[in-house]
Design an enzyme around this catalytic site. Structure first.
Site, PDB file in Angstrom:
ATOM      1  NE  ARG A 199      -3.935   0.582   1.898  1.00 50.20           N
ATOM      2  CZ  ARG A 199      -5.154   0.683   2.426  1.00 50.20           C
ATOM      3  NH1 ARG A 199      -5.345   1.428   3.495  1.00 50.20           N
ATOM      4  NH2 ARG A 199      -6.175   0.049   1.902  1.00 50.20           N
ATOM      5  CB  CYS A 212     -14.025   1.161  -0.039  1.00 52.97           C
ATOM      6  SG  CYS A 212     -13.311   2.804   0.169  1.00 52.97           S
ATOM      7  CD  GLN A 229     -13.094  -1.938  -0.704  1.00 50.23           C
ATOM      8  OE1 GLN A 229     -12.350  -1.825   0.256  1.00 50.23           O
ATOM      9  NE2 GLN A 229     -14.296  -2.489  -0.610  1.00 50.23           N
ATOM     10  CG  HIS A 273      -8.502   0.238  -2.889  1.00 48.82           C
ATOM     11  ND1 HIS A 273      -7.721  -0.853  -2.524  1.00 48.82           N
ATOM     12  CD2 HIS A 273      -9.186   0.593  -1.773  1.00 48.82           C
ATOM     13  CE1 HIS A 273      -7.932  -1.125  -1.256  1.00 48.82           C
ATOM     14  NE2 HIS A 273      -8.818  -0.276  -0.774  1.00 48.82           N
ATOM     15  CG  ASP A 324     -13.584   6.506  -1.390  1.00 51.73           C
ATOM     16  OD1 ASP A 324     -13.638   6.283  -0.155  1.00 51.73           O
ATOM     17  OD2 ASP A 324     -12.515   6.457  -2.033  1.00 51.73           O
ATOM     18  NE  ARG A 350     -10.444  -5.209   0.380  1.00 48.43           N
ATOM     19  CZ  ARG A 350      -9.651  -4.230   0.826  1.00 48.43           C
ATOM     20  NH1 ARG A 350     -10.176  -3.201   1.454  1.00 48.43           N
ATOM     21  NH2 ARG A 350      -8.338  -4.253   0.613  1.00 48.43           N
TER      22      ARG A 350
HETATM   23  N1  NVA Z   1      -9.984   6.776  -1.400  1.00 54.24           N
HETATM   24  C1  NVA Z   1      -9.652   6.355  -0.068  1.00 54.24           C
HETATM   25  C2  NVA Z   1      -9.853   4.874   0.080  1.00 54.24           C
HETATM   26  C3  NVA Z   1      -9.550   4.339   1.453  1.00 54.24           C
HETATM   27  C4  NVA Z   1      -9.701   2.846   1.534  1.00 54.24           C
HETATM   28  C5  NVA Z   1      -8.236   6.731   0.268  1.00 54.24           C
HETATM   29  O1  NVA Z   1      -7.363   6.538  -0.591  1.00 54.24           O
HETATM   30  O2  NVA Z   1      -7.982   7.232   1.371  1.00 54.24           O
HETATM   31  N1   CP Z   2     -11.322  -0.100   2.390  1.00 52.10           N
HETATM   32  C1   CP Z   2     -10.059  -0.164   2.823  1.00 52.10           C
HETATM   33  O1   CP Z   2      -9.123  -0.372   2.046  1.00 52.10           O
HETATM   34  O2   CP Z   2      -9.915  -0.008   4.155  1.00 52.10           O
HETATM   35  P1   CP Z   2      -8.561   0.152   4.974  1.00 52.10           P
HETATM   36  O3   CP Z   2      -7.974   1.489   4.584  1.00 52.10           O
HETATM   37  O4   CP Z   2      -8.971   0.085   6.401  1.00 52.10           O
HETATM   38  O5   CP Z   2      -7.625  -0.958   4.590  1.00 52.10           O
END
Ligand code: NVA
Ligand code: CP
Length: 323
Positions: free
Chosen positions: A118, A281, A148, A145, A241, A309
């Site tokens: 990540r 998500c 997800q 992502h 989101d 997930r």
């Molecule tokens: N768009 C959000 C998704 C979190 C799972 C982010 O990148 O923070």
């Molecule tokens: N939806 C998602 O990726 O959640 P986290 O940021 O908690 O991993």
């Protein structure tokens, strides 16, 4: 079978050793295959039948951003598959002190059987994957992502009984990881997608054009508009989101103003199909991108989505990692 229409050719898929960096890395038959595997993983786990396909295998997981769901679902998934996951916070490994992405990938490939990362810039995971000798899975970048979205497709299939031909809408930040992966996922499975964002917050043009082309080939339309009312009209699935993604915290005030009229609430949702489902998500900011009555209401499937997930990622791990 998730691909109930059965028009997709089934056969032996050689996916072992592949990376999963974007939804576009896999064609339609691969995505339906992964979804079928996810259904199987879920059945086995629910029935308490052991399924140690990755006995003794190890997944390395590098996190440069926070995570609840991704971290825990990958870790638990590896344990349920008979393997193990190692959590590596970027701050605790030499990557955080400037060791190159390439060297990190080369070294870790000598120890583990798969890597999940990540990170921020999408180019970092591309560079990481180029240097790794084991499958690399995208646990979220600024641009995509995909794990997800595979879970989202599984959730939609469970609640709607099909994917192809449904209409999904995405309201909010079009230029974020979720929107981009949803575009690729919808286009791949032949689902219609309408996205609405304020001007200046629309999707990446290259990803949008490619998704439109893929959608056309699979019988789905991918539409971008500035009107949330237009996008949500008769939608089977409503998705949003956060307005401020990880790494964009300095823009939060500006974004709150820009997205004000893009909130998913009861008034907006009255335009969707009566039996629409709501996906997010998570984590969510109630009262910002969505009101509590929607996310905590009868149309919401967000906790099934979060659970999925685990099952979707086990399908990815089992399919890509060698055993
Ligand atoms: N768009 C959000 C998704 C979190 C799972 C982010 O990148 O923070
Ligand atoms: N939806 C998602 O990726 O959640 P986290 O940021 O908690 O991993």
């Amino acid at each position: 079978m998730v691909n109930s229409a059965s028009q997709v050719k089934q056969g032996p898929f050689e996916l072992k050793g592949k990376d999963f960096i974007t939804m576009a890395d896999f064609d339609q038959k691969d995505i339906f295959f992964l979804l079928d595997q996810a259904v199987e993983m879920k059945n086995l786990q629910k029935k308490g039948i052991p399924h140690p396909y990755l006995n003794g295998k190890v997944l390395g997981m590098i996190f440069e951003k926070s995570s609840t769901r991704t971290r825990v679902s990958f870790e638990v998934g590896m344990l349920q598959l008979g393997g193990q996951a190692i959590f590596l916070s970027a701050n605790d490994i030499q990557l955080g002190r400037g060791e190159s992405v390439g060297d990190t990938a080369k070294v870790l490939s000598r120890y583990v059987d798969g890597l999940m990362i990540r990170t921020f810039a999408h180019e970092s995971i591309e560079q990481f994957a180029q240097n790794a000798d084991v499958p690399v899975i995208n646990g979220l970048t600024d641009l995509h992502h995909p794990t997800q979205v595979l879970a989202d497709l599984l959730t939609i299939y469970e609640h709607k009984g099909r994917l192809t031909g449904l209409k999904m809408c995405y309201i909010g930040d079009g230029n974020n990881n979720m929107c981009h992966s949803l575009m690729e996922g919808a286009a791949s499975v032949g689902m219609h997608l309408s996205m609405a964002s304020p001007s200046g917050y629309g999707p990446n043009q290259t990803i949008l054009e490619k998704a439109k082309q893929l959608g056309q080939a699979n019988g789905s339309t991918i539409i971008y508009t500035n009107s949330p009312e237009e996008a949500i009209e008769q939608a089977d699935i409503v998705v949003t989101d956060v307005w401020t993604s990880m790494g964009q915290e300095a823009e939060q005030k500006k974004r709150l103003q820009a997205f004000e009229s893009f909130q998913v609430n009861a008034k907006l949702c009255s335009r969707a199909m009566k039996d629409f489902i709501f996906l997010h998500c998570l984590p969510v900011h109630r009262g910002e991108e969505v009101t509590a009555d929607i996310i905590d209401g009868p149309h919401s499937v967000v906790f099934d989505e979060a659970e999925n997930r685990l099952h979707a990622q086990k399908a990815i791990l089992k399919t890509l990692m060698k055993y």
